[in-house]
Design a protein around this motif. Sequence first.
Motif, PDB file in Angstrom:
ATOM      1  N   VAL A 195       0.875  -1.177   0.000  1.00 56.43           N
ATOM      2  CA  VAL A 195       0.000   0.000   0.000  1.00 56.43           C
ATOM      3  C   VAL A 195       0.914   1.229   0.000  1.00 56.43           C
ATOM      4  N   LEU A 196       0.328   2.417  -0.026  1.00 55.74           N
ATOM      5  CA  LEU A 196       1.158   3.626   0.074  1.00 55.74           C
ATOM      6  C   LEU A 196       1.872   3.573   1.426  1.00 55.74           C
ATOM      7  N   PRO A 197       3.081   4.117   1.544  1.00 55.87           N
ATOM      8  CA  PRO A 197       3.755   4.062   2.851  1.00 55.87           C
ATOM      9  C   PRO A 197       2.954   4.803   3.921  1.00 55.87           C
ATOM     10  N   HIS A 198       2.841   4.191   5.096  1.00 63.39           N
ATOM     11  CA  HIS A 198       2.148   4.815   6.224  1.00 63.39           C
ATOM     12  C   HIS A 198       3.179   5.176   7.287  1.00 63.39           C
ATOM     13  N   ALA A 199       2.842   6.176   8.131  1.00 72.07           N
ATOM     14  CA  ALA A 199       3.780   6.583   9.176  1.00 72.07           C
ATOM     15  C   ALA A 199       3.029   6.749  10.493  1.00 72.07           C
ATOM     16  N   PRO A 257      -6.098  -5.971  -1.002  1.00 68.85           N
ATOM     17  CA  PRO A 257      -5.648  -5.356  -2.253  1.00 68.85           C
ATOM     18  C   PRO A 257      -5.941  -3.858  -2.340  1.00 68.85           C
ATOM     19  N   PHE A 258      -6.897  -3.374  -1.512  1.00 67.41           N
ATOM     20  CA  PHE A 258      -7.209  -1.942  -1.517  1.00 67.41           C
ATOM     21  C   PHE A 258      -6.710  -1.256  -0.240  1.00 67.41           C
ATOM     22  N   GLY A 259      -5.853  -1.934   0.523  1.00 68.95           N
ATOM     23  CA  GLY A 259      -5.441  -1.401   1.812  1.00 68.95           C
ATOM     24  C   GLY A 259      -6.542  -1.688   2.834  1.00 68.95           C
ATOM     25  N   ALA A 260      -6.466  -1.065   3.999  1.00 67.45           N
ATOM     26  CA  ALA A 260      -7.474  -1.280   5.044  1.00 67.45           C
ATOM     27  C   ALA A 260      -7.459  -0.076   5.964  1.00 67.45           C
ATOM     28  N   ARG A 264      -7.266   4.824   5.535  1.00 63.65           N
ATOM     29  CA  ARG A 264      -6.779   5.242   4.214  1.00 63.65           C
ATOM     30  C   ARG A 264      -7.062   4.207   3.127  1.00 63.65           C
ATOM     31  N   ILE A 265      -7.996   3.307   3.377  1.00 62.89           N
ATOM     32  CA  ILE A 265      -8.338   2.310   2.347  1.00 62.89           C
ATOM     33  C   ILE A 265      -8.692   3.022   1.045  1.00 62.89           C
ATOM     34  N   CYS A 266      -8.429   2.374  -0.080  1.00 63.61           N
ATOM     35  CA  CYS A 266      -8.772   2.968  -1.373  1.00 63.61           C
ATOM     36  C   CYS A 266     -10.250   3.380  -1.372  1.00 63.61           C
ATOM     37  N   PRO A 267     -10.533   4.663  -1.538  1.00 67.69           N
ATOM     38  CA  PRO A 267     -11.937   5.097  -1.490  1.00 67.69           C
ATOM     39  C   PRO A 267     -12.738   4.603  -2.696  1.00 67.69           C
ATOM     40  N   ALA A 268     -12.024   4.106  -3.709  1.00 65.64           N
ATOM     41  CA  ALA A 268     -12.720   3.675  -4.938  1.00 65.64           C
ATOM     42  C   ALA A 268     -12.851   2.160  -5.009  1.00 65.64           C
ATOM     43  N   ASN A 269     -12.722   1.460  -3.860  1.00 69.16           N
ATOM     44  CA  ASN A 269     -12.730  -0.011  -3.961  1.00 69.16           C
ATOM     45  C   ASN A 269     -14.032  -0.553  -4.554  1.00 69.16           C
ATOM     46  N   GLY A 270     -15.171   0.045  -4.190  1.00 67.24           N
ATOM     47  CA  GLY A 270     -16.450  -0.426  -4.736  1.00 67.24           C
ATOM     48  C   GLY A 270     -16.537  -0.154  -6.240  1.00 67.24           C
ATOM     49  N   LEU A 271     -16.100   1.044  -6.613  1.00 67.26           N
ATOM     50  CA  LEU A 271     -16.115   1.436  -8.033  1.00 67.26           C
ATOM     51  C   LEU A 271     -15.194   0.516  -8.845  1.00 67.26           C
ATOM     52  N   ALA A 272     -14.017   0.223  -8.276  1.00 66.61           N
ATOM     53  CA  ALA A 272     -13.034  -0.612  -8.983  1.00 66.61           C
ATOM     54  C   ALA A 272     -13.595  -2.018  -9.188  1.00 66.61           C
TER      55      ALA A 272
HETATM   56  C1  HEM Z   1      -8.259  -2.408  -8.956  1.00 65.94           C
HETATM   57  C2  HEM Z   1      -8.162  -1.092  -8.794  1.00 65.94           C
HETATM   58  C3  HEM Z   1      -7.540  -0.424  -7.586  1.00 65.94           C
HETATM   59  C4  HEM Z   1      -6.746  -0.940  -6.598  1.00 65.94           C
HETATM   60  C5  HEM Z   1      -6.257  -2.386  -6.426  1.00 65.94           C
HETATM   61  C6  HEM Z   1      -6.441   0.152  -5.690  1.00 65.94           C
HETATM   62  C7  HEM Z   1      -5.651   0.025  -4.569  1.00 65.94           C
HETATM   63  C8  HEM Z   1      -5.318   1.076  -3.722  1.00 65.94           C
HETATM   64  C9  HEM Z   1      -4.422   0.976  -2.580  1.00 65.94           C
HETATM   65  C10 HEM Z   1      -3.696  -0.288  -2.160  1.00 65.94           C
HETATM   66  C11 HEM Z   1      -4.366   2.189  -1.995  1.00 65.94           C
HETATM   67  C12 HEM Z   1      -3.512   2.564  -0.774  1.00 65.94           C
HETATM   68  C13 HEM Z   1      -4.267   2.309   0.520  1.00 65.94           C
HETATM   69  C14 HEM Z   1      -3.428   2.591   1.722  1.00 65.94           C
HETATM   70  O1  HEM Z   1      -2.498   3.405   1.646  1.00 65.94           O
HETATM   71  O2  HEM Z   1      -3.692   2.016   2.787  1.00 65.94           O
HETATM   72  C15 HEM Z   1      -5.214   3.085  -2.755  1.00 65.94           C
HETATM   73  C16 HEM Z   1      -5.423   4.411  -2.445  1.00 65.94           C
HETATM   74  C17 HEM Z   1      -6.194   5.263  -3.186  1.00 65.94           C
HETATM   75  N1  HEM Z   1      -6.932   4.949  -4.317  1.00 65.94           N
HETATM   76 FE1  HEM Z   1      -7.065   3.117  -5.162  1.00 65.94          FE
HETATM   77  N2  HEM Z   1      -7.065   1.294  -6.133  1.00 65.94           N
HETATM   78  C18 HEM Z   1      -7.752   0.988  -7.287  1.00 65.94           C
HETATM   79  C19 HEM Z   1      -8.525   1.854  -8.041  1.00 65.94           C
HETATM   80  C20 HEM Z   1      -8.728   3.187  -7.750  1.00 65.94           C
HETATM   81  C21 HEM Z   1      -9.541   4.090  -8.545  1.00 65.94           C
HETATM   82  C22 HEM Z   1     -10.296   3.662  -9.814  1.00 65.94           C
HETATM   83  C23 HEM Z   1      -9.476   5.304  -7.937  1.00 65.94           C
HETATM   84  C24 HEM Z   1     -10.126   6.611  -8.323  1.00 65.94           C
HETATM   85  C25 HEM Z   1     -11.198   6.675  -9.092  1.00 65.94           C
HETATM   86  C26 HEM Z   1      -8.646   5.178  -6.751  1.00 65.94           C
HETATM   87  C27 HEM Z   1      -8.369   6.184  -5.872  1.00 65.94           C
HETATM   88  C28 HEM Z   1      -7.547   6.080  -4.758  1.00 65.94           C
HETATM   89  C29 HEM Z   1      -7.215   7.196  -3.856  1.00 65.94           C
HETATM   90  C30 HEM Z   1      -7.691   8.648  -3.976  1.00 65.94           C
HETATM   91  C31 HEM Z   1      -6.370   6.676  -2.868  1.00 65.94           C
HETATM   92  C32 HEM Z   1      -5.733   7.433  -1.684  1.00 65.94           C
HETATM   93  C33 HEM Z   1      -6.610   7.314  -0.444  1.00 65.94           C
HETATM   94  C34 HEM Z   1      -5.982   7.945   0.800  1.00 65.94           C
HETATM   95  O3  HEM Z   1      -4.767   8.023   0.915  1.00 65.94           O
HETATM   96  O4  HEM Z   1      -6.752   8.353   1.697  1.00 65.94           O
HETATM   97  N3  HEM Z   1      -8.214   3.865  -6.677  1.00 65.94           N
HETATM   98  N4  HEM Z   1      -5.788   2.382  -3.794  1.00 65.94           N
END
Ligand code: HEM
Length: 188
Positions: free
Chosen positions: A57-61, A124-127, A130-138
């Motif tokens: 995931v993105l680096p956390h601190a 796969p979307f983190g947890a 800061r979980i990926c806000p787009a997990n449902g959309l993805a």
């Molecule tokens: C299969 C597709 C995707 C995967 C596997 C994925 C996965 C991830 C992961 C692992 C993170 C980091 C979570 C963390 O740091 O704990 C993240 C963050 C993020 N993702 Fe996704 N993502 C996907 C698609 C998308 C899409 C389509 C969008 C926008 C439309 C998006 C927007 C974001 C944003 C804005 C963040 C930063 C959230 C934050 O730091 O608060 N992602 N994603």
Amino acid sequence: MANLVKYPQIQEKLFMEIKGVVQDGEENIKEEELQKMPYLKAIILEGLRRHPPGHFVLPHAVTEDAALGKYVVPKDGTINFMMAEMGWNPKVWEDPMAFKPERFLSIGGETFDITGSREIKMMPFGAGRRICPANGLAILHLEYFVANLIWRFEWKAVDGDDVDLSEKEEFTVVMKNPLQAQICPRLK
Ligand code: HEM
């Protein structure tokens, strides 16, 4: 898609599931029809487990000294979560490197919790916050495209070509040797 080309029996099982939901001759599968396809969801989850687009995931601190199990993470210390390794952990997943969508069907009829709010077996979307806000959309897009691509076309390996699932790291993790396939329209 590469796994569906590599394992035609999985592709066929998915096609049969779609056929049971979608009317013959219907060109595009609709969003609400996807919800009636548990095997499709299982394929998407298994793809995200076995081939997560990000291995970390993105680096956390931490903003202050924090205890994590028997470790102390000092203030401002960075933590990297090895996301792919979690999904491949043999203590959690049976035969983890194999592509077996069925493993997501046998969890007591409940939908797998991708947010990890109850327990984390893969992320796969983190947890958490800061979980990926787009997990449902993805997941919706993955289901929509995979279902429609399989409904409209039959995907076959190129003769004599074993689908190579090796990966390489770019902005996200991608196929080292891009997928090549023969695609034949199914609808007349
Ligand atoms: C299969 C597709 C995707 C995967 C596997 C994925 C996965 C991830 C992961 C692992 C993170 C980091 C979570 C963390 O740091 O704990 C993240 C963050 C993020 N993702 Fe996704 N993502 C996907 C698609 C998308 C899409 C389509 C969008 C926008 C439309 C998006 C927007 C974001 C944003 C804005 C963040 C930063 C959230 C934050 O730091 O608060 N992602 N994603």
